[in-house]
Design an enzyme around this catalytic site. Structure first.
Site, PDB file in Angstrom:
ATOM      1  N   HIS A   1      -2.672  11.089   0.819  1.00 43.07           N
ATOM      2  CA  HIS A   1      -2.088  10.838   2.142  1.00 43.07           C
ATOM      3  C   HIS A   1      -1.444  12.152   2.610  1.00 43.07           C
ATOM      4  O   HIS A   1      -0.219  12.248   2.695  1.00 43.07           O
ATOM      5  CB  HIS A   1      -1.095   9.678   2.073  1.00 43.07           C
ATOM      6  CG  HIS A   1      -0.792   9.042   3.401  1.00 43.07           C
ATOM      7  ND1 HIS A   1      -0.875   7.688   3.629  1.00 43.07           N
ATOM      8  CD2 HIS A   1      -0.374   9.574   4.588  1.00 43.07           C
ATOM      9  CE1 HIS A   1      -0.528   7.417   4.879  1.00 43.07           C
ATOM     10  NE2 HIS A   1      -0.213   8.539   5.484  1.00 43.07           N
TER      11      HIS A   1
ATOM     12  N   ASN B   1      -6.988   2.018  10.237  1.00 46.45           N
ATOM     13  CA  ASN B   1      -5.629   2.290  10.741  1.00 46.45           C
ATOM     14  C   ASN B   1      -5.731   2.388  12.251  1.00 46.45           C
ATOM     15  O   ASN B   1      -6.516   3.198  12.754  1.00 46.45           O
ATOM     16  CB  ASN B   1      -5.100   3.645  10.236  1.00 46.45           C
ATOM     17  CG  ASN B   1      -4.656   3.603   8.792  1.00 46.45           C
ATOM     18  OD1 ASN B   1      -4.808   2.589   8.117  1.00 46.45           O
ATOM     19  ND2 ASN B   1      -4.112   4.705   8.315  1.00 46.45           N
TER      20      ASN B   1
ATOM     21  N   ARG C   1       0.860  -1.186   0.000  1.00 48.18           N
ATOM     22  CA  ARG C   1       0.000   0.000   0.000  1.00 48.18           C
ATOM     23  C   ARG C   1       0.897   1.237   0.000  1.00 48.18           C
ATOM     24  O   ARG C   1       1.684   1.423   0.918  1.00 48.18           O
ATOM     25  CB  ARG C   1      -0.898  -0.006   1.242  1.00 48.18           C
ATOM     26  CG  ARG C   1      -1.646   1.274   1.416  1.00 48.18           C
ATOM     27  CD  ARG C   1      -2.531   1.320   2.655  1.00 48.18           C
ATOM     28  NE  ARG C   1      -3.065   2.663   2.726  1.00 48.18           N
ATOM     29  CZ  ARG C   1      -2.990   3.470   3.779  1.00 48.18           C
ATOM     30  NH1 ARG C   1      -2.451   3.062   4.904  1.00 48.18           N
ATOM     31  NH2 ARG C   1      -3.457   4.685   3.721  1.00 48.18           N
TER      32      ARG C   1
ATOM     33  N   TYR D   1      -3.425   1.847  16.133  1.00 46.62           N
ATOM     34  CA  TYR D   1      -2.126   1.576  16.755  1.00 46.62           C
ATOM     35  C   TYR D   1      -2.190   1.305  18.246  1.00 46.62           C
ATOM     36  O   TYR D   1      -1.413   0.542  18.785  1.00 46.62           O
ATOM     37  CB  TYR D   1      -1.197   2.793  16.538  1.00 46.62           C
ATOM     38  CG  TYR D   1      -0.748   2.979  15.113  1.00 46.62           C
ATOM     39  CD1 TYR D   1      -1.565   3.602  14.175  1.00 46.62           C
ATOM     40  CD2 TYR D   1       0.497   2.520  14.703  1.00 46.62           C
ATOM     41  CE1 TYR D   1      -1.158   3.771  12.867  1.00 46.62           C
ATOM     42  CE2 TYR D   1       0.921   2.683  13.392  1.00 46.62           C
ATOM     43  CZ  TYR D   1       0.096   3.306  12.476  1.00 46.62           C
ATOM     44  OH  TYR D   1       0.507   3.457  11.182  1.00 46.62           O
TER      45      TYR D   1
ATOM     46  N   GLU E   1      -6.907   8.657   6.570  1.00 48.78           N
ATOM     47  CA  GLU E   1      -7.146   9.332   7.846  1.00 48.78           C
ATOM     48  C   GLU E   1      -7.630  10.782   7.694  1.00 48.78           C
ATOM     49  O   GLU E   1      -6.941  11.728   8.104  1.00 48.78           O
ATOM     50  CB  GLU E   1      -5.883   9.286   8.711  1.00 48.78           C
ATOM     51  CG  GLU E   1      -5.396   7.868   8.969  1.00 48.78           C
ATOM     52  CD  GLU E   1      -4.290   7.809   9.999  1.00 48.78           C
ATOM     53  OE1 GLU E   1      -3.751   8.855  10.382  1.00 48.78           O
ATOM     54  OE2 GLU E   1      -3.961   6.697  10.432  1.00 48.78           O
TER      55      GLU E   1
END
Ligand code: BGC
Length: 486
Positions: free
Chosen positions: A133, A314, A87, A316, A180
């Site tokens: 992005h 996404n 990606r 974390y 995002e």
């Protein structure tokens, strides 16, 4: 089998389907460098990084990881790591240097990505392409304020997307409109920590809306004009961490934890996946923000709702969420919630890393996967997950060519998170992909080169940006060999 694999519950062996997609993720601004080469125009991050005090180590992405020149050997390395997919994002201003619908195309930029895609396919690595992005062409920001002007921005984004589908869509079957959008809006327009560095109490909500609406139109374009022949899919990737009540016995904290998820995830996911058959922002956001939160027109609802068939995830880490006393301040963009490292009993959220916000918290990730599935009920594509390692950046750099960097913490992070993902899959959550962040250590936005997220060490001091494998790259491959049915 290595000792780490032996710690997995044997029942998880072969738990993921044989066509499960896994690989690595990167972003153009973070790895390419070559910011003025072959006709590329500047992006808002190029400009922002040159302002004094914006980037922790004073760096810019001017040469980043030299990915613009090393792409072929990077792909060979990815193959060696066993990746099935890659990606990456396109730099809009490499393709259309000034960004706008009437601006000229930079054929050298198109060619660069075309070659990259061809090479991936030659190596049997499936390309997943992110259109945006975070690196808006600087010219569009100067012309009309970028995403603050929904109409003009959407027209420009649509033309850029169309060009990408025309030139790459014969080979690219996985498209991501935005990476995002919440981070773009919050960090760029409320906190001022990311480009373009605004601190406003109205703009984040406008910028969020512009992204949703332009995403919707791009999906409509793809589905109408390209999907019938190209047969790919299109989606959006959302950021989101897990929020656990600070005091689970206090209903105000329980509500605060839910509200934090709605302000982060629901902001975009509720309109896109049509909560309760409606296309609207979460009620908790409307209650706090009133008319600062835009309203969807009927036409916008039509293009946004159901635009993305899968959930791009996404994630974390996890935080403890405590309600704040009193009315929210006007500049609040989190739902009047405080995020803490420990809960009311002093239980920490997880071991520290080299990144202040990031702690290893597989327990929260396990809950988040189920929360998303329960709330939206669409297949989940994990598009980013990974970690930095405490002390890694300050630690010794590899000295000899071919030396493997030992990073047991990162390998453990992947081990723990993947085991939770496999368990959720076995329970029936549909998960289609996992992309580790990241293939290389790279330019971590406002943190510059100080946060190493890669499974590949990059020697930033060397002119070539020499790469060294880290042990976690081989561990990840081994884990997937265990989890994926043969
Ligand atoms: C972004 C990446 C970033 C990573 C680690 C994500 O928010 O998509 O660009 O490097 O997290 O901070």
């Amino acid at each position: 089998m290595s000792p780490q694999v032996l710690t997995f519950d044997p029942k998880l062996q072969g738990s993921l389907p044989s066509d499960f997609t896994w690989g690595y993720a990167t972003a153009a601004a973070q790895i390419e460098g070559a910011w003025e080469e072959d006709g590329r125009g500047p992006s808002i991050w190029d400009t922002f990084s040159c302002l004094p005090g914006k980037i922790r180590d004073g760096s810019t992405p001017s040469d980043a990881c030299n990915g613009y020149h090393l792409w072929k050997e990077d792909i060979a390395r990815m193959k060696e790591y066993g990746a099935r997919a890659y990606r990456f994002s396109l730099s809009w201003s490499r393709i259309i240097p000034l960004g706008g619908e009437a601006d000229p195309i930079n054929e050298a930029g198109v060619q660069f990505y075309s070659n990259l895609i061809d090479e991936l396919i030659r190596k049997e690595i499936t390309p997943w392409v992110t259109l945006y992005h975070w690196d808006l062409p600087q010219a569009l920001y100067e012309r009309y304020g970028g995403m603050l002007d929904k109409e003009r921005y959407t027209a420009d984004f649509l033309r850029y997307a169309r060009l990408c589908f025309e030139r790459f869509g014969d080979r690219v079957k996985h498209w991501i409109t935005y990476n995002e959008p919440g981070l773009t809006a919050r960090a760029g327009y409320a906190q001022g920590r990311n480009a373009p560095g605004h601190a406003s109490d109205t703009e984040p909500w406008i910028v969020g809306h512009t992204q949703l609406v332009s995403h919707g139109y791009v999906c409509e374009l793809y589905k109408g004009d390209f999907q019938p022949n190209q047969k790919g899919c299109i989606m959006i990737t959302l950021d989101g961490n897990w929020y656990e009540p600070w005091d689970e016995k206090d209903p105000r904290d329980v509500e605060a934890a839910e509200r934090a998820k709605e302000f982060e995830i629901g902001w975009f996911a509720d309109p896109v996946y049509g909560m309760d058959g409606e296309c609207d922002y979460p009620a908790s956001m409307r209650a706090q923000l009133g008319d600062r939160l835009p309203h969807f027109t009927e036409e916008e609802k039509r293009v946004v709702q159901g635009s993305s068939e899968v959930y791009g995830m996404n994630s974390y880490t996890a935080f403890y969420a405590r309600h704040l006393q009193g009315a929210p301040s006007r500049s609040d963009y989190r739902g009047n919630v405080e995020f803490l490292n420990e809960n009311c009993n002093g239980k920490p959220r997880g071991p520290e890393t080299d990144t202040h916000w990031l702690r290893m918290a597989p327990w929260g990730w396990a809950k988040l996967i189920r929360w998303i599935w329960a709330r939206y009920g669409v297949p989940i594509c994990i598009t980013e997950n990974g970690t930095t390692v405490q002390g890694e950046h300050e630690g010794p750099a590899p000295a000899a060519p071919g030396e493997i960097v030992e990073d047991p913490f990162r390998a453990e992070f992947f081990r723990a998170y993947l085991a939770e993902m496999a368990k959720a899959y076995q329970e029936g959550v549909v998960i289609k992909s996992y992309f580790a962040w990241s293939f290389l250590d790279n330019w971590e936005w406002a943190l510059g080169y100080t946060s190493r997220f890669g499974v590949t060490w990059v020697d930033y001091a060397s002119p070539q940006k020499t790469r060294y494998a880290k042990r976690s790259a081989f561990a990840l491959r081994e884990y997937f060999d265990f989890f994926i049915a043969q």
